[in-house]
Write a protein that holds these residues in place. Structure first.
Motif, PDB file in Angstrom:
ATOM      1  N   ASP A   1       0.796  -1.211  -0.089  1.00  0.00           N
ATOM      2  CA  ASP A   1       0.137   0.072   0.219  1.00  0.00           C
ATOM      3  C   ASP A   1       0.965   1.189   0.160  1.00  0.00           C
ATOM      4  OD1 ASP A   1      -2.431  -1.604   0.702  1.00  0.00           O
ATOM      5  OD2 ASP A   1      -1.508  -2.011   2.303  1.00  0.00           O
ATOM      6  N   THR A   2       0.190   2.415  -0.230  1.00  0.00           N
ATOM      7  CA  THR A   2       1.047   3.587  -0.182  1.00  0.00           C
ATOM      8  C   THR A   2       0.647   4.361   1.241  1.00  0.00           C
ATOM      9  OG1 THR A   2      -0.622   4.833  -1.183  1.00  0.00           O
ATOM     10  CG2 THR A   2       1.232   4.018  -2.546  1.00  0.00           C
ATOM     11  N   LEU A   3       1.965   4.909   1.767  1.00  0.00           N
ATOM     12  CA  LEU A   3       1.656   5.565   3.060  1.00  0.00           C
ATOM     13  C   LEU A   3       2.212   6.925   3.037  1.00  0.00           C
ATOM     14  CD1 LEU A   3       0.774   5.414   6.248  1.00  0.00           C
ATOM     15  CD2 LEU A   3       3.051   4.103   6.528  1.00  0.00           C
ATOM     16  N   LYS A   4       1.752   7.907   3.528  1.00  0.00           N
ATOM     17  CA  LYS A   4       2.293   9.216   3.405  1.00  0.00           C
ATOM     18  C   LYS A   4       2.470   9.905   4.788  1.00  0.00           C
ATOM     19  CE  LYS A   4      -0.252  12.594   1.270  1.00  0.00           C
ATOM     20  NZ  LYS A   4      -0.720  13.410   0.508  1.00  0.00           N
ATOM     21  N   PHE A   5       3.618  10.326   4.991  1.00  0.00           N
ATOM     22  CA  PHE A   5       3.850  11.134   6.136  1.00  0.00           C
ATOM     23  C   PHE A   5       3.737  12.665   5.941  1.00  0.00           C
ATOM     24  CE2 PHE A   5       6.053   7.114   7.108  1.00  0.00           C
ATOM     25  CZ  PHE A   5       5.516   6.817   8.527  1.00  0.00           C
ATOM     26  N   ASP A   6       2.587  13.327   6.363  1.00  0.00           N
ATOM     27  CA  ASP A   6       2.225  14.884   5.835  1.00  0.00           C
ATOM     28  C   ASP A   6       2.867  15.761   7.050  1.00  0.00           C
ATOM     29  OD1 ASP A   6       1.590  17.483   5.448  1.00  0.00           O
ATOM     30  OD2 ASP A   6      -0.484  16.989   5.076  1.00  0.00           O
ATOM     31  N   CYS A   7       4.116  16.185   7.049  1.00  0.00           N
ATOM     32  CA  CYS A   7       4.782  17.110   7.929  1.00  0.00           C
ATOM     33  C   CYS A   7       4.653  18.490   7.718  1.00  0.00           C
ATOM     34  CB  CYS A   7       6.452  16.639   8.077  1.00  0.00           C
ATOM     35  SG  CYS A   7       6.753  15.054   8.260  1.00  0.00           S
TER      36      CYS A   7
ATOM     37  N   VAL B   1       6.881  16.301   2.656  1.00  0.00           N
ATOM     38  CA  VAL B   1       6.121  14.768   2.946  1.00  0.00           C
ATOM     39  C   VAL B   1       7.256  13.789   2.654  1.00  0.00           C
ATOM     40  CG1 VAL B   1       4.005  15.890   2.008  1.00  0.00           C
ATOM     41  CG2 VAL B   1       5.446  14.852   0.443  1.00  0.00           C
ATOM     42  N   ILE B   2       6.766  12.671   3.222  1.00  0.00           N
ATOM     43  CA  ILE B   2       7.499  11.540   2.856  1.00  0.00           C
ATOM     44  C   ILE B   2       6.577  10.257   2.490  1.00  0.00           C
ATOM     45  CG2 ILE B   2       9.062   9.451   3.422  1.00  0.00           C
ATOM     46  CD1 ILE B   2       9.999  11.448   5.676  1.00  0.00           C
ATOM     47  N   VAL B   3       6.561   9.849   1.235  1.00  0.00           N
ATOM     48  CA  VAL B   3       5.625   8.735   0.676  1.00  0.00           C
ATOM     49  C   VAL B   3       6.307   7.488   0.472  1.00  0.00           C
ATOM     50  CG1 VAL B   3       4.071   8.331  -0.900  1.00  0.00           C
ATOM     51  CG2 VAL B   3       4.366  10.861  -0.478  1.00  0.00           C
ATOM     52  N   LEU B   4       5.778   6.407   1.158  1.00  0.00           N
ATOM     53  CA  LEU B   4       6.224   5.168   1.122  1.00  0.00           C
ATOM     54  C   LEU B   4       5.414   4.544  -0.050  1.00  0.00           C
ATOM     55  CD1 LEU B   4       6.446   4.070   4.612  1.00  0.00           C
ATOM     56  CD2 LEU B   4       8.185   5.421   3.237  1.00  0.00           C
TER      57      LEU B   4
ATOM     58  N   ALA C   1      -2.049   8.879  -1.447  1.00  0.00           N
ATOM     59  CA  ALA C   1      -1.784   7.715  -0.699  1.00  0.00           C
ATOM     60  C   ALA C   1      -3.115   7.032  -0.036  1.00  0.00           C
ATOM     61  CB  ALA C   1      -0.699   7.820   0.269  1.00  0.00           C
ATOM     62  N   ASP C   2      -3.070   5.682   0.091  1.00  0.00           N
ATOM     63  CA  ASP C   2      -4.085   4.843   0.809  1.00  0.00           C
ATOM     64  C   ASP C   2      -4.059   5.402   2.105  1.00  0.00           C
ATOM     65  OD1 ASP C   2      -4.333   2.990  -1.462  1.00  0.00           O
ATOM     66  OD2 ASP C   2      -2.639   2.209  -0.813  1.00  0.00           O
ATOM     67  N   CYS C   3      -3.300   5.836   3.000  1.00  0.00           N
ATOM     68  CA  CYS C   3      -3.093   6.279   4.192  1.00  0.00           C
ATOM     69  C   CYS C   3      -2.162   7.433   4.383  1.00  0.00           C
ATOM     70  CB  CYS C   3      -2.823   5.024   5.199  1.00  0.00           C
ATOM     71  SG  CYS C   3      -2.723   5.645   6.893  1.00  0.00           S
ATOM     72  N   THR C   4      -2.817   8.554   5.086  1.00  0.00           N
ATOM     73  CA  THR C   4      -2.087   9.879   5.256  1.00  0.00           C
ATOM     74  C   THR C   4      -1.851   9.860   6.856  1.00  0.00           C
ATOM     75  OG1 THR C   4      -2.737  10.727   3.164  1.00  0.00           O
ATOM     76  CG2 THR C   4      -1.747  12.210   4.816  1.00  0.00           C
ATOM     77  N   ILE C   5      -0.719  10.183   7.282  1.00  0.00           N
ATOM     78  CA  ILE C   5      -0.410  10.541   8.632  1.00  0.00           C
ATOM     79  C   ILE C   5       0.224  11.989   8.720  1.00  0.00           C
ATOM     80  CG2 ILE C   5       1.205   9.963  10.658  1.00  0.00           C
ATOM     81  CD1 ILE C   5       1.214   6.769   9.759  1.00  0.00           C
ATOM     82  N   ARG C   6      -0.577  12.654   9.270  1.00  0.00           N
ATOM     83  CA  ARG C   6      -0.213  14.128   9.559  1.00  0.00           C
ATOM     84  C   ARG C   6       0.551  14.203  10.743  1.00  0.00           C
ATOM     85  NH1 ARG C   6      -4.335  13.928   6.506  1.00  0.00           N
ATOM     86  NH2 ARG C   6      -4.830  15.435   4.847  1.00  0.00           N
TER      87      ARG C   6
END
Length: 95
Positions: free
Chosen positions: A21-27, A32-35, A47-52
């Motif tokens: 899946d795709t995972l994004k860290f929104d800082c 951002v960092i996207v996996l 992304a499938d999931c975004t973590i702020r």
């Protein structure tokens, strides 16, 4: 730790776990960092999931100095999208 260094740490985690899946860290303003697709990408995308999370708290999270469940309960982490993708983060961060 700057986001580039955090991205390198996360890239090392891909040798231990497969994330389909795709995972994004929104800082926020820090970036951002996207996996995605076995890579760590520093450009924004869906992304499938975004973590702020703040970059300072992301640094603490990957160093094991911030418990993700506690951070979520305290509002230091906000998650949108597929929560099951966020749950896979623990496997990625295990050292």
């Amino acid at each position: 730790m700057p986001l580039d260094a955090i991205a390198e740490t996360l890239q090392a985690g891909f040798s231990r776990v497969t994330l389909t899946d795709t995972l994004k860290f929104d800082c926020g303003e820090d970036g951002v960092i996207v996996l995605a697709d076995g890579q760590v990408i520093r450009t924004d995308r869906d992304a499938d999931c975004t973590i702020r999370i703040s970059s300072a708290n992301l640094d603490k999270l990957i160093r094991g100095k911030l418990n993700p469940m506690t951070a979520f309960a305290m509002g230091k982490i906000k998650i949108s999208g597929d929560m099951s993708v966020a749950m896979k983060l623990g496997q990625l961060l295990k050292g």
